[in-house]
Design an enzyme around this catalytic site. Structure first.
Site, PDB file in Angstrom:
ATOM      1  CG  ASP A  58     -20.164   1.819 -11.655  1.00 43.35           C
ATOM      2  OD1 ASP A  58     -19.018   2.427 -11.976  1.00 43.35           O
ATOM      3  OD2 ASP A  58     -20.083   1.505 -10.581  1.00 43.35           O
ATOM      4  CG  ASP A  61     -15.356   3.391 -13.930  1.00 42.66           C
ATOM      5  OD1 ASP A  61     -14.373   3.977 -13.233  1.00 42.66           O
ATOM      6  OD2 ASP A  61     -16.403   2.859 -13.109  1.00 42.66           O
ATOM      7  CG  ASP A  82     -12.075  -0.263  -9.254  1.00 39.78           C
ATOM      8  OD1 ASP A  82     -11.518  -1.251  -9.564  1.00 39.78           O
ATOM      9  OD2 ASP A  82     -11.579   0.923  -9.286  1.00 39.78           O
TER      10      ASP A  82
END
Length: 242
Positions: A175, A14, A16
């Site tokens: 996240d 991922d 951001d």
């Protein structure tokens, strides 16, 4: 207990909240778009909590917070301004998370890596380039249409096809809940990083879509190295035996 990654042949990250702390830049871009339209601006903590589903969802959150549904024309106008602000300064206020450059440098010699993100591809590439992380990546798979966004498995499946690996052999590192659920839908193993934006929502998602918890980038790098060393030893033993 050490996570066994000996079967992993690629890693999807991922963007951001996983590779870069881009929340300050996303806030600046969103507020620039909102200010241009004469709308309310938002603080960093509020914007950070909205990150994960891409700019269209982010803009919709900002409009709903102001009790505005927003016409399609307004949302299009805000998105155009958001994109322009992002491309003008992709990572001026944010930064690469500590330990990520070393992680990417170490993994580059071991496994192909891609980025799988709900940020549209042009914006994702601009942020990665500003972060100095674009060149090591074998591909950037951004959500350029709503149907492609995680938790749909589309982007992970596309990345696996490009790399020529089975989704089950590609580790999704993220996240947030969307990362874990997308990995589950694609049949990929997942790692949930401790330093990102997902918080309690990601922890709750991990109960539904089990994930390996990663405390630091160094832990991920060391585990990959150890697992690959074990795999090489097993392959050597098998070859010697026959």
């Amino acid at each position: 207990m050490t996570k066994d990654l000996s079967g992993i042949e690629a890693i999807a990250f991922d963007l951001d909240g996983t590779l870069v702390d881009s929340a300050p830049d996303i806030r600046v871009a969103l507020n620039a778009a909102l200010e241009e339209a004469g709308l309310e601006l938002f603080d960093l903590d509020t914007v950070r909590a909205w990150i994960g589903d891409g700019p269209d969802a982010l803009i919709l959150q900002a409009l709903r917070r102001q009790d505005l549904g927003g016409s399609e024309a307004l949302r299009t106008r805000l998105r155009k301004a958001f994109d322009a602000a992002t491309l003008a300064a992709p990572l001026k206020h944010g930064s690469v998370f500590e330990g990520i450059p070393e992680l990417i440098a170490g993994l580059r010699r071991a496994l192909p890596m891609v980025v799988v993100t709900n940020k549209p591809t042009p914006l994702a590439r601009a942020v990665l380039d500003a972060a100095g992380l674009l060149q090591p990546m074998a591909g950037v798979f951004g959500a350029d249409a709503a149907a492609q966004r995680k938790p749909a498995p589309f982007l992970l499946q596309a990345a696996a096809r490009q790399l020529g690996v089975e989704p089950a052999r590609m580790l999704m590192v993220g996240d947030g809940p969307a990362d874990l659920l997308a990995a589950q839908a694609a049949g990929s193993p997942a790692a949930l990083v401790a330093w990102g934006y997902g918080g309690h929502a990601a922890a709750d998602a991990a109960a539904v879509a089990p994930a390996w918890r990663v405390a630091t980038p160094q832990q991920l790098l060391l585990t990959v190295r150890e697992s690959r060393a074990v795999r090489r030893d097993e392959e050597t033993t098998t070859t010697t035996r026959y």
